[in-house]
Design an enzyme around this catalytic site. Sequence first.
Site, PDB file in Angstrom:
ATOM      1  N   HIS A   1       0.830  -1.205   0.000  1.00 42.54           N
ATOM      2  CA  HIS A   1       0.000   0.000   0.000  1.00 42.54           C
ATOM      3  C   HIS A   1       0.864   1.253   0.000  1.00 42.54           C
ATOM      4  O   HIS A   1       1.940   1.299   0.589  1.00 42.54           O
ATOM      5  CB  HIS A   1      -1.025  -0.004   1.140  1.00 42.54           C
ATOM      6  CG  HIS A   1      -0.468   0.067   2.534  1.00 42.54           C
ATOM      7  ND1 HIS A   1      -0.273   1.263   3.189  1.00 42.54           N
ATOM      8  CD2 HIS A   1      -0.104  -0.898   3.411  1.00 42.54           C
ATOM      9  CE1 HIS A   1       0.192   1.013   4.413  1.00 42.54           C
ATOM     10  NE2 HIS A   1       0.310  -0.284   4.573  1.00 42.54           N
TER      11      HIS A   1
ATOM     12  N   ASP B   1       6.149   1.834   6.534  1.00 43.72           N
ATOM     13  CA  ASP B   1       4.878   1.111   6.378  1.00 43.72           C
ATOM     14  C   ASP B   1       4.024   1.945   5.430  1.00 43.72           C
ATOM     15  O   ASP B   1       3.487   2.965   5.851  1.00 43.72           O
ATOM     16  CB  ASP B   1       4.208   0.940   7.740  1.00 43.72           C
ATOM     17  CG  ASP B   1       2.758   0.469   7.646  1.00 43.72           C
ATOM     18  OD1 ASP B   1       2.383  -0.067   6.605  1.00 43.72           O
ATOM     19  OD2 ASP B   1       2.012   0.663   8.625  1.00 43.72           O
TER      20      ASP B   1
ATOM     21  N   GLU C   1      -5.361   1.482   2.410  1.00 42.25           N
ATOM     22  CA  GLU C   1      -5.111   0.395   3.362  1.00 42.25           C
ATOM     23  C   GLU C   1      -5.223   0.860   4.800  1.00 42.25           C
ATOM     24  O   GLU C   1      -5.747   0.139   5.654  1.00 42.25           O
ATOM     25  CB  GLU C   1      -3.721  -0.205   3.106  1.00 42.25           C
ATOM     26  CG  GLU C   1      -3.475  -1.531   3.821  1.00 42.25           C
ATOM     27  CD  GLU C   1      -2.998  -1.408   5.261  1.00 42.25           C
ATOM     28  OE1 GLU C   1      -3.000  -2.426   5.975  1.00 42.25           O
ATOM     29  OE2 GLU C   1      -2.620  -0.292   5.695  1.00 42.25           O
ATOM     30  N   GLU C   2      -4.722   2.060   5.081  1.00 40.89           N
ATOM     31  CA  GLU C   2      -4.672   2.516   6.478  1.00 40.89           C
ATOM     32  C   GLU C   2      -6.069   2.725   7.072  1.00 40.89           C
ATOM     33  O   GLU C   2      -6.205   2.857   8.286  1.00 40.89           O
ATOM     34  CB  GLU C   2      -3.840   3.797   6.607  1.00 40.89           C
ATOM     35  CG  GLU C   2      -2.340   3.617   6.337  1.00 40.89           C
ATOM     36  CD  GLU C   2      -1.606   2.767   7.384  1.00 40.89           C
ATOM     37  OE1 GLU C   2      -2.246   2.310   8.355  1.00 40.89           O
ATOM     38  OE2 GLU C   2      -0.402   2.549   7.206  1.00 40.89           O
TER      39      GLU C   2
ATOM     40  N   ASP D   1       3.767  -6.245   3.343  1.00 37.61           N
ATOM     41  CA  ASP D   1       3.523  -5.129   4.255  1.00 37.61           C
ATOM     42  C   ASP D   1       4.449  -5.308   5.455  1.00 37.61           C
ATOM     43  O   ASP D   1       5.034  -6.364   5.646  1.00 37.61           O
ATOM     44  CB  ASP D   1       2.040  -5.112   4.664  1.00 37.61           C
ATOM     45  CG  ASP D   1       1.560  -3.728   5.113  1.00 37.61           C
ATOM     46  OD1 ASP D   1       2.417  -2.898   5.483  1.00 37.61           O
ATOM     47  OD2 ASP D   1       0.340  -3.490   5.113  1.00 37.61           O
TER      48      ASP D   1
ATOM     49  N   HIS E   1       4.158   2.999  12.876  1.00 40.54           N
ATOM     50  CA  HIS E   1       3.229   4.138  12.926  1.00 40.54           C
ATOM     51  C   HIS E   1       3.800   5.330  13.694  1.00 40.54           C
ATOM     52  O   HIS E   1       3.064   6.260  14.052  1.00 40.54           O
ATOM     53  CB  HIS E   1       1.838   3.726  13.451  1.00 40.54           C
ATOM     54  CG  HIS E   1       1.037   2.987  12.416  1.00 40.54           C
ATOM     55  ND1 HIS E   1      -0.323   2.793  12.518  1.00 40.54           N
ATOM     56  CD2 HIS E   1       1.414   2.423  11.242  1.00 40.54           C
ATOM     57  CE1 HIS E   1      -0.753   2.114  11.437  1.00 40.54           C
ATOM     58  NE2 HIS E   1       0.296   1.889  10.671  1.00 40.54           N
TER      59      HIS E   1
HETATM   60 ZN   LIG Z   1       0.888  -1.234   6.363  1.00 39.83          ZN
END
Ligand SMILES: [Zn+2]
Length: 346
Positions: A70, A187, A221-222, A242, A322
Amino acid sequence: MDKNTYLPFLLDTLRLLALTPSPTGMTAGIERQLMAALKETGLVPWQSRKGAVLARLNEGEGEGILLSAHIDTLGLMVRSVKANGRLRVTQLGGFPLQYAEQENVLVHTRDGKTIPGTLRMNQPAVHFNKDLRTAERNDESMEVVLDMRVSSKEECQALGVSAGDYISLDPRFVKSGDGFIKSRHMDDKASAAILISLARAFASGEASCRRPVYILFTNFEEVGHGASAGHPDGISDMIAVDMGVVGEDLSTDEMKVSICAKDSRGPYNRALTGALVDAAEKHGLDFAVDIYPFYGSDTDAALSAGHDYRHALIGPGVSASHGYERVHEDGLWNTLELLGHYLKTA
Ligand SMILES: [Zn+2]
């Protein structure tokens, strides 16, 4: 694949992707960048209506294999312009606001302006706010201060800023000592760079598969529905590429390719996951099999949407996920190698 050719290419690609803002919902710029990068390798990419970027890597026969990564990231959005000309924000994707405290940001207005600012506590001065250490960090106690001379709602609005404007976080991309890379949004831009490198290897004949292989770059995706739609026909296996989770009782670290056996949505396909483990073992890759306790992948989105696939999840270990994340070039390389080796005999 020749490491001296492909690893520098992967790292350059990763840097370019990381420096392009792409919070969930504002991904048109990175979609164009991806389309151009894939065309450069000689592919004929296309896009789904919601903006995912796809390409077919080879001819192949039989049932297809879909590899996804993603390209959307965490970010913020303007919730309201406050009376003092500062911005109340809302989060795009799941992260504690303190993970973005004191971060430089860009506000992207609807009329195309980019205005710099900082996300910080409403009263960020240690010499003024005695509760700074313990105060809760949330969208009421924190705000975005624009680096502009504005002190009222009207002045801020006159800049073109309004509710619904996207806010991107400075990735602070740094190639650090000993092969580490620190940056926000590894990510999942790390995996996107890996798939672009794989596409190049297919184009040059250094990677191959007897079955058709497709790559899919999703852009929601998030927020959970990335890979829910827009798939090519004829797919039977989907592998999400991922980030691998790094945590206390897990075995993944930044140097490894992580193979996920189960995430919060449940176990992955046992046969497909087992075949990936076999390939990693056979080729002596540095890998780990782990359980990700708080995680849902694009394959979960695909299966929930009704796609009848075998599914698996692999990816480079990403620490401090994150937040200000960290990866290592060995983890990126091991992931690319695992895909190459697996596909050769799939
Ligand atoms: Zn991810």
